[in-house]
Motif scaffolding. Structure first.
Motif, PDB file in Angstrom:
ATOM      1  N   ASN A 107      31.096  42.400  36.609  1.00  0.00           N
ATOM      2  CA  ASN A 107      31.843  41.702  35.811  1.00  0.00           C
ATOM      3  C   ASN A 107      31.267  42.223  34.224  1.00  0.00           C
ATOM      4  OD1 ASN A 107      33.335  39.959  34.242  1.00  0.00           O
ATOM      5  ND2 ASN A 107      32.682  38.248  34.989  1.00  0.00           N
ATOM      6  N   THR A 109      32.688  41.029  31.584  1.00  0.00           N
ATOM      7  CA  THR A 109      33.003  40.021  30.492  1.00  0.00           C
ATOM      8  C   THR A 109      31.982  39.580  29.753  1.00  0.00           C
ATOM      9  OG1 THR A 109      34.954  39.301  32.103  1.00  0.00           O
ATOM     10  CG2 THR A 109      34.310  37.764  30.355  1.00  0.00           C
ATOM     11  N   GLY A 139      37.097  43.111  28.713  1.00  0.00           N
ATOM     12  CA  GLY A 139      36.617  41.700  28.071  1.00  0.00           C
ATOM     13  C   GLY A 139      35.591  41.617  27.609  1.00  0.00           C
ATOM     14  N   GLU A 194      36.941  31.493  32.860  1.00  0.00           N
ATOM     15  CA  GLU A 194      37.610  31.771  34.173  1.00  0.00           C
ATOM     16  C   GLU A 194      38.261  32.970  34.287  1.00  0.00           C
ATOM     17  OE1 GLU A 194      38.701  28.497  36.207  1.00  0.00           O
ATOM     18  OE2 GLU A 194      36.836  27.207  36.120  1.00  0.00           O
ATOM     19  N   LYS A 195      38.585  33.654  35.306  1.00  0.00           N
ATOM     20  CA  LYS A 195      39.804  34.931  35.225  1.00  0.00           C
ATOM     21  C   LYS A 195      40.697  34.370  36.034  1.00  0.00           C
ATOM     22  CE  LYS A 195      37.276  38.799  33.545  1.00  0.00           C
ATOM     23  NZ  LYS A 195      36.850  40.405  34.128  1.00  0.00           N
ATOM     24  N   THR A 198      44.316  39.113  38.748  1.00  0.00           N
ATOM     25  CA  THR A 198      44.855  40.381  38.091  1.00  0.00           C
ATOM     26  C   THR A 198      46.160  40.375  38.415  1.00  0.00           C
ATOM     27  OG1 THR A 198      42.754  41.286  37.650  1.00  0.00           O
ATOM     28  CG2 THR A 198      44.595  42.804  37.313  1.00  0.00           C
TER      29      THR A 198
END
Length: 205
Positions: A107, A109, A139, A194-195, A198
């Motif tokens: 990640n 992000t 991100g 939070e993602k 996708t």
């Protein structure tokens, strides 16, 4: 905290290194650990879109890309530094970034990104825009300075004569350090956003 800086110039101690090293001085004052990795003189092939990284979690070509990926995962920030070739980044750095950002699945992000372009004269802004796109798709907040991050110089050592460019590097590093520290405080209080799962679409009906 750690910042990984990638030197995309074939010249290990040229003007791109000088620009990145000016940032490292500020990071040291801010108590941030740095590592400059020289990749501009490596033989790094482009992505062949084989999809193998989806199974392996790493690029199938086990070269500097996978080594840099491990350093990138541990870092809080990433700086991409490149000389300007035909108004774009060095092809070696571009090949590495294409594979690095696509094949590494950790990640990214809220890791902070920054790009630096070095030119004799023109093409800095186009290269700056190109490199920032890697951060935008991942991100990663993009650190800015007081101008579009660029330094001018041709022969090795000339970058130090660009006093405005050197100031840009110091300002960029200070802003990047502030952003990284602010994000670290935000993580402690709020965590990472939070993602959603996708969604992939295309334009074929």
């Amino acid at each position: 905290m750690k910042v990984l800086l990638l030197n995309g110039s074939p010249k290990a101690n040229g003007n791109t290194f000088t620009a990145l090293n000016e940032m490292c001085k500020v990071f040291a004052e801010e108590g941030i650990e740095t590592q400059i990795v020289h990749i501009g003189n490596k033989v790094i092939r482009g992505c062949v879109s084989c999809g193998g990284c989806g199974q392996k979690g790493a690029c199938v070509f086990n070269d500097e890309v996978n080594q840099v990926a491990r350093l990138f995962e541990e870092a809080d920030g990433l700086v991409l530094g490149s000389p300007v070739y035909y108004a774009s980044a060095n092809s070696t750095l571009t090949a590495l970034c294409d594979r690095l950002f696509y094949s590494s699945h950790f990640n990214k992000t809220m890791k902070v990104g920054a790009s630096v372009a070095v030119a004799r004269r023109g093409g800095i802004t186009a290269t700056y825009d190109q490199l920032n796109k890697y951060f935008g798709i991942s991100g990663m907040p993009i650190a800015s300075g007081q101008y579009w991050n660029g330094v001018h110089g041709n022969a090795p050592g000339q970058a130090v004569e660009d006093t405005e460019g050197m100031q840009q590097m110091r300002t960029l590093a200070k802003n990047m350090a502030f952003l990284m520290k602010s994000i670290a405080l935000g993580k402690e209080k709020f965590g990472i956003p939070e993602k959603e799962p996708t969604v992939f679409t295309n334009f074929i009906r």
